[in-house]
Design a protein around this motif. Structure first.
Motif, PDB file in Angstrom:
ATOM      1  N   ASP A  58     -36.354  41.679  -4.292  1.00  0.00           N
ATOM      2  CA  ASP A  58     -36.828  40.880  -5.425  1.00  0.00           C
ATOM      3  C   ASP A  58     -38.255  41.269  -5.811  1.00  0.00           C
ATOM      4  OD1 ASP A  58     -34.442  39.386  -5.544  1.00  0.00           O
ATOM      5  OD2 ASP A  58     -35.165  38.025  -3.979  1.00  0.00           O
ATOM      6  N   LEU A  59     -39.079  41.510  -4.816  1.00  0.00           N
ATOM      7  CA  LEU A  59     -40.459  41.917  -5.050  1.00  0.00           C
ATOM      8  C   LEU A  59     -40.522  43.284  -5.737  1.00  0.00           C
ATOM      9  CD1 LEU A  59     -43.542  41.375  -4.486  1.00  0.00           C
ATOM     10  CD2 LEU A  59     -43.206  42.711  -2.387  1.00  0.00           C
ATOM     11  N   ILE A  60     -39.789  44.244  -5.207  1.00  0.00           N
ATOM     12  CA  ILE A  60     -39.808  45.595  -5.775  1.00  0.00           C
ATOM     13  C   ILE A  60     -39.201  45.603  -7.178  1.00  0.00           C
ATOM     14  CG2 ILE A  60     -38.927  47.938  -5.496  1.00  0.00           C
ATOM     15  CD1 ILE A  60     -41.234  47.151  -3.585  1.00  0.00           C
ATOM     16  N   ASN A  61     -38.164  44.816  -7.391  1.00  0.00           N
ATOM     17  CA  ASN A  61     -37.583  44.706  -8.734  1.00  0.00           C
ATOM     18  C   ASN A  61     -38.622  44.163  -9.722  1.00  0.00           C
ATOM     19  OD1 ASN A  61     -35.422  44.389 -10.818  1.00  0.00           O
ATOM     20  ND2 ASN A  61     -35.822  42.216 -10.470  1.00  0.00           N
ATOM     21  N   LEU A  62     -39.352  43.130  -9.328  1.00  0.00           N
ATOM     22  CA  LEU A  62     -40.389  42.554 -10.182  1.00  0.00           C
ATOM     23  C   LEU A  62     -41.457  43.594 -10.506  1.00  0.00           C
ATOM     24  CD1 LEU A  62     -41.940  40.256 -11.583  1.00  0.00           C
ATOM     25  CD2 LEU A  62     -42.800  39.578  -9.327  1.00  0.00           C
ATOM     26  N   PHE A  63     -41.919  44.326  -9.509  1.00  0.00           N
ATOM     27  CA  PHE A  63     -42.952  45.341  -9.735  1.00  0.00           C
ATOM     28  C   PHE A  63     -42.479  46.411 -10.719  1.00  0.00           C
ATOM     29  CE2 PHE A  63     -45.302  44.725  -5.413  1.00  0.00           C
ATOM     30  CZ  PHE A  63     -45.839  43.551  -5.885  1.00  0.00           C
ATOM     31  N   PHE A  98     -31.669  31.759  -9.862  1.00  0.00           N
ATOM     32  CA  PHE A  98     -32.238  32.967  -9.255  1.00  0.00           C
ATOM     33  C   PHE A  98     -31.367  33.468  -8.102  1.00  0.00           C
ATOM     34  CE2 PHE A  98     -34.895  34.779  -5.876  1.00  0.00           C
ATOM     35  CZ  PHE A  98     -35.484  35.845  -6.540  1.00  0.00           C
ATOM     36  N   ASN A  99     -30.933  32.558  -7.250  1.00  0.00           N
ATOM     37  CA  ASN A  99     -30.160  32.959  -6.068  1.00  0.00           C
ATOM     38  C   ASN A  99     -28.761  33.463  -6.411  1.00  0.00           C
ATOM     39  OD1 ASN A  99     -32.088  32.531  -4.009  1.00  0.00           O
ATOM     40  ND2 ASN A  99     -31.692  30.318  -4.023  1.00  0.00           N
ATOM     41  N   LYS A 100     -28.265  33.106  -7.583  1.00  0.00           N
ATOM     42  CA  LYS A 100     -26.925  33.554  -7.985  1.00  0.00           C
ATOM     43  C   LYS A 100     -26.952  34.725  -8.967  1.00  0.00           C
ATOM     44  CE  LYS A 100     -24.838  28.965  -7.411  1.00  0.00           C
ATOM     45  NZ  LYS A 100     -24.193  27.816  -8.109  1.00  0.00           N
ATOM     46  N   SER A 101     -28.097  34.995  -9.547  1.00  0.00           N
ATOM     47  CA  SER A 101     -28.178  35.983 -10.624  1.00  0.00           C
ATOM     48  C   SER A 101     -28.049  37.424 -10.122  1.00  0.00           C
ATOM     49  CB  SER A 101     -29.514  35.841 -11.359  1.00  0.00           C
ATOM     50  OG  SER A 101     -29.633  36.822 -12.380  1.00  0.00           O
ATOM     51  N   ASN A 104     -31.333  41.868 -13.184  1.00  0.00           N
ATOM     52  CA  ASN A 104     -32.641  42.210 -12.627  1.00  0.00           C
ATOM     53  C   ASN A 104     -33.805  41.666 -13.450  1.00  0.00           C
ATOM     54  OD1 ASN A 104     -31.622  43.537 -10.400  1.00  0.00           O
ATOM     55  ND2 ASN A 104     -31.646  45.551 -11.378  1.00  0.00           N
ATOM     56  N   TYR A 105     -33.682  41.716 -14.762  1.00  0.00           N
ATOM     57  CA  TYR A 105     -34.765  41.228 -15.620  1.00  0.00           C
ATOM     58  C   TYR A 105     -34.911  39.709 -15.485  1.00  0.00           C
ATOM     59  CZ  TYR A 105     -37.765  40.610 -19.693  1.00  0.00           C
ATOM     60  OH  TYR A 105     -38.812  40.280 -20.527  1.00  0.00           O
ATOM     61  N   GLN A 106     -33.798  38.999 -15.511  1.00  0.00           N
ATOM     62  CA  GLN A 106     -33.833  37.549 -15.332  1.00  0.00           C
ATOM     63  C   GLN A 106     -34.419  37.184 -13.971  1.00  0.00           C
ATOM     64  OE1 GLN A 106     -30.119  35.384 -14.491  1.00  0.00           O
ATOM     65  NE2 GLN A 106     -30.675  33.920 -16.115  1.00  0.00           N
ATOM     66  N   LYS A 107     -34.020  37.910 -12.928  1.00  0.00           N
ATOM     67  CA  LYS A 107     -34.526  37.633 -11.587  1.00  0.00           C
ATOM     68  C   LYS A 107     -36.029  37.857 -11.502  1.00  0.00           C
ATOM     69  CE  LYS A 107     -32.288  37.609  -7.923  1.00  0.00           C
ATOM     70  NZ  LYS A 107     -31.610  37.828  -6.636  1.00  0.00           N
ATOM     71  N   ALA A 108     -36.535  38.887 -12.186  1.00  0.00           N
ATOM     72  CA  ALA A 108     -37.971  39.156 -12.177  1.00  0.00           C
ATOM     73  C   ALA A 108     -38.747  38.004 -12.816  1.00  0.00           C
ATOM     74  CB  ALA A 108     -38.271  40.469 -12.890  1.00  0.00           C
ATOM     75  N   LEU A 109     -38.256  37.508 -13.959  1.00  0.00           N
ATOM     76  CA  LEU A 109     -38.911  36.388 -14.639  1.00  0.00           C
ATOM     77  C   LEU A 109     -38.946  35.143 -13.753  1.00  0.00           C
ATOM     78  CD1 LEU A 109     -37.315  36.684 -18.199  1.00  0.00           C
ATOM     79  CD2 LEU A 109     -39.733  37.056 -17.638  1.00  0.00           C
ATOM     80  N   PHE A 111     -38.536  34.986 -10.492  1.00  0.00           N
ATOM     81  CA  PHE A 111     -39.278  35.214  -9.251  1.00  0.00           C
ATOM     82  C   PHE A 111     -40.770  34.915  -9.452  1.00  0.00           C
ATOM     83  CE2 PHE A 111     -41.161  38.080  -5.935  1.00  0.00           C
ATOM     84  CZ  PHE A 111     -40.636  37.420  -4.827  1.00  0.00           C
ATOM     85  N   LEU A 112     -41.324  35.363 -10.571  1.00  0.00           N
ATOM     86  CA  LEU A 112     -42.718  35.046 -10.876  1.00  0.00           C
ATOM     87  C   LEU A 112     -42.899  33.535 -11.029  1.00  0.00           C
ATOM     88  CD1 LEU A 112     -45.631  35.828 -11.604  1.00  0.00           C
ATOM     89  CD2 LEU A 112     -44.871  36.062 -13.980  1.00  0.00           C
ATOM     90  N   TYR A 113     -41.981  32.895 -11.752  1.00  0.00           N
ATOM     91  CA  TYR A 113     -42.045  31.442 -11.927  1.00  0.00           C
ATOM     92  C   TYR A 113     -42.004  30.722 -10.578  1.00  0.00           C
ATOM     93  CZ  TYR A 113     -40.161  26.742 -12.494  1.00  0.00           C
ATOM     94  OH  TYR A 113     -39.938  25.389 -12.379  1.00  0.00           O
ATOM     95  N   LEU A 114     -41.062  31.097  -9.718  1.00  0.00           N
ATOM     96  CA  LEU A 114     -40.938  30.461  -8.407  1.00  0.00           C
ATOM     97  C   LEU A 114     -42.203  30.667  -7.580  1.00  0.00           C
ATOM     98  CD1 LEU A 114     -37.268  31.473  -7.448  1.00  0.00           C
ATOM     99  CD2 LEU A 114     -38.055  29.237  -8.260  1.00  0.00           C
ATOM    100  N   ASN A 115     -42.725  31.880  -7.597  1.00  0.00           N
ATOM    101  CA  ASN A 115     -43.918  32.191  -6.810  1.00  0.00           C
ATOM    102  C   ASN A 115     -45.098  31.312  -7.199  1.00  0.00           C
ATOM    103  OD1 ASN A 115     -46.631  34.090  -6.942  1.00  0.00           O
ATOM    104  ND2 ASN A 115     -45.514  34.317  -5.031  1.00  0.00           N
ATOM    105  N   ARG A 116     -45.250  31.048  -8.485  1.00  0.00           N
ATOM    106  CA  ARG A 116     -46.391  30.283  -8.970  1.00  0.00           C
ATOM    107  C   ARG A 116     -46.167  28.766  -8.939  1.00  0.00           C
ATOM    108  NH1 ARG A 116     -51.605  32.128  -9.390  1.00  0.00           N
ATOM    109  NH2 ARG A 116     -51.453  34.393  -9.318  1.00  0.00           N
ATOM    110  N   HIS A 117     -44.926  28.347  -8.752  1.00  0.00           N
ATOM    111  CA  HIS A 117     -44.624  26.910  -8.760  1.00  0.00           C
ATOM    112  C   HIS A 117     -44.135  26.389  -7.411  1.00  0.00           C
ATOM    113  CE1 HIS A 117     -44.681  27.754 -13.082  1.00  0.00           C
ATOM    114  NE2 HIS A 117     -44.813  26.457 -13.288  1.00  0.00           N
TER     115      HIS A 117
END
Length: 270
Positions: A58-63, A98-101, A104-109, A111-117
């Motif tokens: 998930d991290l590498i996909n976001l990057f 997120f856990n079912k998706s 990759n683009y949706q998961k990146a969006l 993942f950032l939201y989850l990290n900050r919230h």
């Protein structure tokens, strides 16, 4: 030069240790990081190229999304930072999405939201590989637009790969330097934080990592710098390296002003 922050909150992030790390990190053409995490060392160095790896897909996909689709990502990500999205029900629904998706683009969006919230900016998964950190109840989560821009700009020199450290270290060439920041050995059994992803980085893995580092260094004379907790076990593990002892602020306490400094070591093979 002013230090750059990562756009992610990250347990074990190296922002507070940067001054010590950068003083002794050897210069070469390429920096390789097998445990890139939030990328603080990467962001604050200026190598010709980078190979940045992590086992967290998930991290590498976001990057990779931030690197290649920055403008689109910024436009879509900012809608996740409003009073409406800073609620438990919205968070819970999107954690489940997120856990079912498989997008990759949706998961990146998300993942950032989850990290900050999420609670304390943690990144943890259950044994099924599902992100399971609870909602954080932050007053007003920060949208890191400036930090995203800085990351995307610098990322044009980087290759991001999802792989384990032993596979990543096979990519080493003689013009490389390696910075390793593995999950730390715990101070005690109750402070264990080795289950960063679905894998368990235990003492046996630390021994394997040290053996591999020393083997590569002996054969190719490629410099390594490794961060870890300063305890008797790590001093013994890295006894063949030159050891530097530093004080660093913990980044996983839930209350910022109560984060205490801890003893860390930097093991240099050079």
């Amino acid at each position: 030069m002013k230090k750059k922050r990562s756009f992610l909150k990250w347990a074990g992030g190296k922002y507070s240790s940067l001054d010590d790390i950068l003083k002794i990190l050897p210069k070469r053409k390429c920096l390789i990081e097998p445990f890139v995490g939030a990328g603080s060392v990467f962001l604050n160095t200026n190598y010709h190229s980078y190979i940045l790896a992590d086992i967290n897909s998930d991290l590498i996909n976001l990057f990779n999304i931030v690197k290649t689709r920055f403008l689109e990502f910024i436009n879509d990500a900012q809608v996740f930072f409003t009073p409406r999205t800073n609620k438990l029900d919205f968070y819970s629904i999107h954690r489940a999405i997120f856990n079912k998706s498989s997008n990759n683009y949706q998961k990146a969006l998300i993942f950032l939201y989850l990290n900050r919230h999420c609670y304390n900016g943690l990144c943890r998964y259950n044994l099924k590989g599902e992100f399971n950190v609870p909602f954080g109840s932050h007053k007003k989560p920060y949208f890191p637009q400036k930090e995203l821009y800085q990351f995307s700009e610098h990322a044009q020199k980087a290759v991001f790969i999802c792989s384990s450290y032993n596979i990543t270290l096979k990519k080493i060439s003689t013009d490389s330097v390696v910075y390793c920041d593995p999950p730390y050995l715990p101070l005690s059994k109750t402070s264990n934080f080795t289950r960063y992803y679905v894998n368990h980085f235990d003492f046996y893995e630390h021994k394997k990592l040290v053996h591999l580092i020393e083997s590569i260094f002996k054969k190719k004379s490629i410099p390594f710098l490794v961060s870890n907790q300063d305890i008797l076990l790590t001093r013994l593990l890295y006894q063949k390296a030159f050891l530097y002892f530093i004080r660093s602020k913990r980044s996983i306490s839930c209350v910022a002003h109560s984060r205490k400094k801890i003893n860390e070591l930097l093991a240099l093979y050079n």
